[in-house]
Structures are given as C-alpha cells and as structure tokens.
Enzyme design. Structure first.
Site, short mmCIF file in Angstrom:
data_model
loop_
_atom_site.label_atom_id
_atom_site.label_comp_id
_atom_site.label_asym_id
_atom_site.label_seq_id
_atom_site.Cartn_x
_atom_site.Cartn_y
_atom_site.Cartn_z
N ILE A 239 42.55 -39.30 -4.83
CA ILE A 239 41.95 -38.11 -4.19
C ILE A 239 41.62 -39.28 -2.41
CG2 ILE A 239 39.21 -37.91 -3.64
CD1 ILE A 239 39.63 -38.04 -7.13
N LYS A 315 35.11 -50.03 -21.59
CA LYS A 315 34.28 -49.71 -23.14
C LYS A 315 33.22 -49.12 -23.33
CE LYS A 315 37.69 -52.88 -24.39
NZ LYS A 315 38.95 -52.64 -24.23
N TYR A 373 30.60 -48.17 -15.32
CA TYR A 373 30.99 -46.60 -14.47
C TYR A 373 29.96 -45.54 -14.02
CZ TYR A 373 33.54 -43.25 -12.59
OH TYR A 373 34.50 -42.31 -11.62
N THR A 408 44.30 -36.81 -11.23
CA THR A 408 44.70 -38.46 -10.59
C THR A 408 45.42 -38.80 -11.47
OG1 THR A 408 42.90 -39.14 -10.57
CG2 THR A 408 42.90 -38.08 -8.86
N1 LIG Z 1 39.89 -38.80 -10.57
C1 LIG Z 1 38.47 -38.50 -11.35
O1 LIG Z 1 38.63 -37.02 -11.92
C2 LIG Z 1 37.57 -38.42 -10.73
C3 LIG Z 1 36.70 -38.45 -11.40
C4 LIG Z 1 34.96 -38.57 -10.74
C5 LIG Z 1 35.02 -39.46 -9.70
N2 LIG Z 1 35.60 -40.23 -8.98
C6 LIG Z 1 35.84 -41.07 -8.45
O2 LIG Z 1 37.07 -40.55 -7.32
C7 LIG Z 1 37.30 -41.97 -6.27
C8 LIG Z 1 38.68 -42.11 -6.18
O3 LIG Z 1 39.34 -41.65 -7.47
P1 LIG Z 1 41.31 -41.80 -7.69
O4 LIG Z 1 41.22 -41.04 -9.55
O5 LIG Z 1 41.46 -41.14 -6.69
O6 LIG Z 1 41.13 -42.89 -8.02
P2 LIG Z 1 42.64 -43.70 -7.84
O7 LIG Z 1 42.41 -45.01 -8.87
O8 LIG Z 1 43.78 -43.08 -7.80
O9 LIG Z 1 42.22 -44.35 -6.35
C9 LIG Z 1 41.65 -45.68 -6.15
C10 LIG Z 1 41.86 -46.22 -4.85
O10 LIG Z 1 40.39 -47.17 -5.00
C11 LIG Z 1 41.94 -48.47 -4.08
N3 LIG Z 1 40.48 -49.14 -4.88
C12 LIG Z 1 40.02 -49.76 -5.59
N4 LIG Z 1 39.15 -51.54 -6.02
C13 LIG Z 1 39.05 -51.04 -4.23
C14 LIG Z 1 39.08 -52.21 -3.55
N5 LIG Z 1 38.04 -53.46 -4.30
N6 LIG Z 1 39.20 -52.46 -1.96
C15 LIG Z 1 39.86 -51.18 -1.25
N7 LIG Z 1 40.04 -50.53 -1.99
C16 LIG Z 1 39.87 -50.60 -3.35
C17 LIG Z 1 42.56 -47.96 -5.24
O11 LIG Z 1 43.31 -49.53 -4.43
C18 LIG Z 1 42.61 -47.15 -5.07
O12 LIG Z 1 44.10 -46.50 -4.14
C19 LIG Z 1 36.52 -42.79 -6.99
O13 LIG Z 1 35.16 -43.59 -6.16
C20 LIG Z 1 36.23 -42.53 -9.20
O14 LIG Z 1 35.41 -43.23 -9.16
C21 LIG Z 1 37.54 -39.57 -9.43
#
Ligand SMILES: NC(=O)c1ccc[n+]([C@@H]2O[C@H](COP(=O)([O-])OP(=O)(O)OC[C@H]3O[C@@H](n4cnc5c(N)ncnc54)[C@H](O)[C@@H]3O)[C@@H](O)[C@H]2O)c1
Length: 467
Positions: A239, A315, A373, A408
């Site tokens: 995202i 978990k 979460y 994703t």
């Molecule tokens: N994919 C979904 O369906 C979904 C649904 C609801 C919410 N989200 C939220 O959307 C956001 C992006 O999710 P995504 O699916 O692209 O996840 P993803 O795991 O593909 O990407 C998350 C990114 O955050 C970075 N990150 C994590 N910890 C970090 C830190 N301590 N410092 C710097 N960077 C850090 C990771 O390296 C990664 O590049 C997140 O906040 C996630 O909770 C995603």
C-alpha cells in the site's frame, strides 16, 4: 496476490458455472487513469425542497464538464443554469435509454421524518437507470448541526438509507453519505470529485463529514499537490508504494521511508516516483527528531505526512507474548504518536498541512487473533479524532483510512480459505487494490480538502465485518 476466483468467474465458462450454482460474480471495478474525465457519463441531480447544496453541486459538475439532468424542479434547474450547465429534464417516465453514471441527492432540505420519502421518490426510479460502476451520493446536514431534534432525527436516518442502498447496488456501483455542515458548502468540491470518480472504486457505504475551513485554494485537478512535499512511511512495497506513486502522480515530491533492510526496494520506489528516500526504524527513540531534521534541512518543511508503516503479529490473547504485543503497538501506534508530537512541536508542518493515518477495519470491528493489531488500529482512530481539533488550530487536518481486504504481501500470508472469505464477504465481492487506499489518501491530502478533518473512511468495498 491476484484474485484467481474473480478472474475465473469472469471468464466466459466460469461465468456460466458461477451463475448456475449461484456463486457471486464480482464486477471488474473501473479505476482512474490520468487524463480521464471526472465521471464517464451523465449525472442525475435531485433534492428535497429547501436544500442548500444545489449550487455547490452544480458548480463542481460544471467545472468538470459533466452533463447533468435534474428532476422537474425549478430550483435545481436554475442552480444548474447559473453554473452554466444545460440540464436535461428527468422524470420516471423518461425513456429507458436515459441512463446515468451518477445520482446525487441533496437531502439537506429534509427536516421531518415524513419528508424522508423524497429519498424513495428519487432513488426508486433512479437506481434502475444507473450504469455499471455508477456512483450514488446523498448529501445531508450533520445531525449535531440540525436546528431541532426532529431535523437531527431525520438527518441521522440518512445513514441507514445509504448503507442499505450500497448493499442493494449491483455491478460495482457504490453509495455514500456526505454530511456538510452549514457554512461549509464551499468545502464540498474535493469530496464530490473523489466520490463521483473511479478513484473511490473500493469505498462503499461510507459516511463523510465536512466542516467549515478556509476557502479552498485553486488547484490543477490533475496535479493538486504540485510543489508539495509528502512523507510516506513504509513505502517500499504494498500500500505504501501505491501511496507514493499516487501522491507523485498528483505532483508531490515524495520522501519515502522504510527500514534499512528494505533500502533497495525503497530506492526503486523513489526512482520510479521521482522522489527521495530515508531509511530508519520508526520505533527508534531518535526517529521523530531525525524525521523532522531531514524534512527541515532537505525540504524546508512538509505538507503531507502519511503514517502507513504497519505490522501484524497475530496470536490469540491466550498465546500472545509480550514481544508480539509490544512490537505491534510500537510500530502501529506509539511511533505515530511520537512522530505527530514532533511534527506539531517543531513547526515543520507547512500551512494547510495534512496528516493521514492508515488504520484498519480490524480496529473498528475487532478480529480473532488480532487483539494487539486491533488495539493499535483502534488507537489510531482515537488519535485522529483527538488530534483533529488540535491540528485545525495550525490550519492542518488529520484523517484516517481503514482498509478492508487489500491484495498485498500482508494479506497474501493469510490462509487461502480465510483470504477468499475476506474477499467475498463485502458488497463488491472482491478484495481492493493498494491504489484504492492510495486514492482515498490523495483525496485527504489535497489542498482543497481543508474541510475534511477527523474522518475515518473505510476502503473495504462495504465489508460485512463490523459493518
Ligand atoms: N493489506 C491489507 O489488507 C491491510 C488492511 C488493513 C490495513 N492495512 C494497513 O496498511 C498499511 C500497509 O500495509 P501493507 O499491506 O502494504 O503491508 P506491508 O507489510 O506490505 O508493508 C508495510 C511496510 O511498513 C514497513 N515497516 C514496518 N515496520 C516498520 C518500522 N518499524 N519502521 C519503518 N517501516 C516499517 C515495512 O517494512 C513495509 O515496507 C499497514 O499499516 C497495515 O496495517 C493493510
């Protein structure tokens, strides 16, 4: 990460089998490409007597060169004429060939529950004329701003209507409610543009609140962020990478941020968007100060900050270790609080700045195995609501998106059966794409969205979870 089910049931043979056994067939959603019109078809505009938004609606549609039709109502037709639109007339006896890509109903004139029937009178014939991937909008007055309890009751009732309308809509069509505070009529434009366009493809059954703010600046709708600097955390993939690309498309210089281990991916995103990159772990105690220093020294300030970085450590609570709990709270919530404090205290935010957070529908509905979460994401929603009046004093806004099932790497790790259920259990019967979340963020980020503050909009295709 692709939705093989959607591909299969949209193939000629798959469609036939799915139709025979009654499986859902998700409609391919239309998405925006640069240069596309705001909405690809005519819009039908209606309203209850005594509404106050006809002129604002007509002016946005005129500026976007959208052809409109109205019911046989003099006030709507004259608002259209004043905006330079030549409105055709629509009634339930109009020829069946008259079809619409959008339906907009100004319900601000509804002051008593008996007047709610105006919704039926407009949408009952209207919904049968809506084209695939259509957009239906109801505009109301926030119940808290209503003149008396009867008006507040009738305006609150609009939520039930719109959420049900969204569930009845077919073929990728969506429905939303926009509450516009009295005096905030001049703030409607950016929200109307977003919700009418394919940019809001995966936003469905949502309620948006618009309040009073400074007069929106004039922007090029193709590049509203020209000259602006945007920081996007977690932007090396998923995202975050889509947010970086979308804000860059809208003209921003994007500063991408991710952990050092992903610096190659982050650099590739920065190269693709013409932006720059900084690597750090946002949970490090020096991270807020380093971010502020970088934005000040390299860019003289920042206009848009998107808190997207996030992790899961799923978990059940019985099996949850302290490390799993703390890791999620620290990345998803505590680090954002610390960075926001530093942004607000340091003066690094430019005037008319935007802070956007990425929450989750888990933070609204809760989820089995996600106490950590969901706590973090509900906290993000609380932070947005608590900070909205604080940042408004600096002429800034803070809002959140709450994504549902988005395709994703994070959701690719979910077991296949749950993954497929996650896709199908929504009004649009499919998962969203990272760009759908990014488009909602670009709407919040626009300099013209000053009236949009303290909102939490789900980008979830009206998922049944916590609906
Ligand atoms: N994919 C979904 O369906 C979904 C649904 C609801 C919410 N989200 C939220 O959307 C956001 C992006 O999710 P995504 O699916 O692209 O996840 P993803 O795991 O593909 O990407 C998350 C990114 O955050 C970075 N990150 C994590 N910890 C970090 C830190 N301590 N410092 C710097 N960077 C850090 C990771 O390296 C990664 O590049 C997140 O906040 C996630 O909770 C995603």
């Amino acid at each position: 990460m692709s939705d093989r089910y959607a591909q299969l049931v949209n193939s000629p043979i798959g469609k036939q089998i799915a139709g025979t056994v009654g499986l859902p067939i998700p409609t391919p959603l239309e998405r925006h490409s640069p240069g596309d019109p705001l909405i690809d078809g005519d819009v039908l505009v209606g309203g209850a007597d005594g509404g106050r938004l006809a002129a604002a609606v007509a002016s946005t549609l005129a500026a976007a060169h959208v052809d409109i039709a109205t019911e046989l109502r003099e006030d709507l037709r004259s608002a259209a004429a004043d905006a330079g639109l030549d409105a055709a007339v629509f009634s339930s006896s109009s020829p069946a060939s008259q079809r619409f890509k959008g339906l907009v109903f100004d319900a601000t004139g509804i002051r008593r529950s008996e007047q709610l029937v105006a919704l039926r009178d407009f949408f009952s014939p209207g919904i049968r004329r809506v084209q695939s991937n259509g957009r239906m909008l109801v505009l109301g007055t926030p119940p808290a701003d209503a003149g008396d309890p009867r008006e507040a009751t009738a305006q609150r009732a609009l939520e039930g209507f719109v959420r049900s309308l969204a569930k009845e809509a077919r073929n990728g069509t969506t429905a939303q409610l926009v509450y516009v505070a009295p005096g905030a009529e001049d703030q409607l434009d950016s929200t109307l543009r977003f919700l009418l366009s394919p940019k809001s493809a995966f936003v469905d059954g949502q309620v948006v609140r618009i309040g009073k703010a400074s007069k929106p600046p004039q922007v090029d709708p193709e590049r509203p962020l020209a000259g602006k600097v945007a920081l996007v955390t977690g932007s090396s993939r998923g995202i975050g990478a889509a947010i970086a690309a979308t804000l860059a498309r809208d003209g921003a210089h994007v500063v991408g941020l991710d952990v050092p281990a992903l610096s190659n991916d982050l650099d590739a995103v920065a190269q693709g968007t013409g932006g720059s990159a900084i690597t750090m772990d946002i949970t490090e105690s020096r991270a807020p100060e380093e971010i502020v220093d970088h934005l000040k020294n390299a860019h003289g300030g920042v206009d848009v900050v998107v808190h997207n970085a996030g992790i899961t450590r799923d978990k059940t609570i019985a099996a949850m270790s302290e490390d799993q709990w703390n890791a999620v709270i620290n990345v998803n919530l505590a680090s954002e609080e610390a960075i926001n404090d530093a942004l607000l205290e340091s003066g690094v935010l430019n005037k008319n700045a935007r802070i956007v957070c990425v929450a989750s529908i888990s933070g609204i509905a809760g989820n089995n195995g996600q106490t950590n979460y969901a706590t973090s994401k509900a906290g993000v929603i609380g932070m947005v609501q608590a900070l909205a009046p604080v940042v408004a004093k600096q002429d800034a806004t803070i809002n959140a998106v709450a994504p549902g099932f988005i395709e994703t790497q994070m959701t690719a790790k979910v077991p296949i059966a749950i993954r497929q259920a996650g896709r199908l259990m929504s009004s649009l019967s499919q998962g969203g794409l990272p760009v759908d979340v990014a488009e909602a963020i670009a709407w919040y980020a626009s300099p013209t969205s000053g009236g949009v503050n303290g909102n939490v909009v789900r980008v979830c295709g009206q998922a049944l979870l916590g609906a």
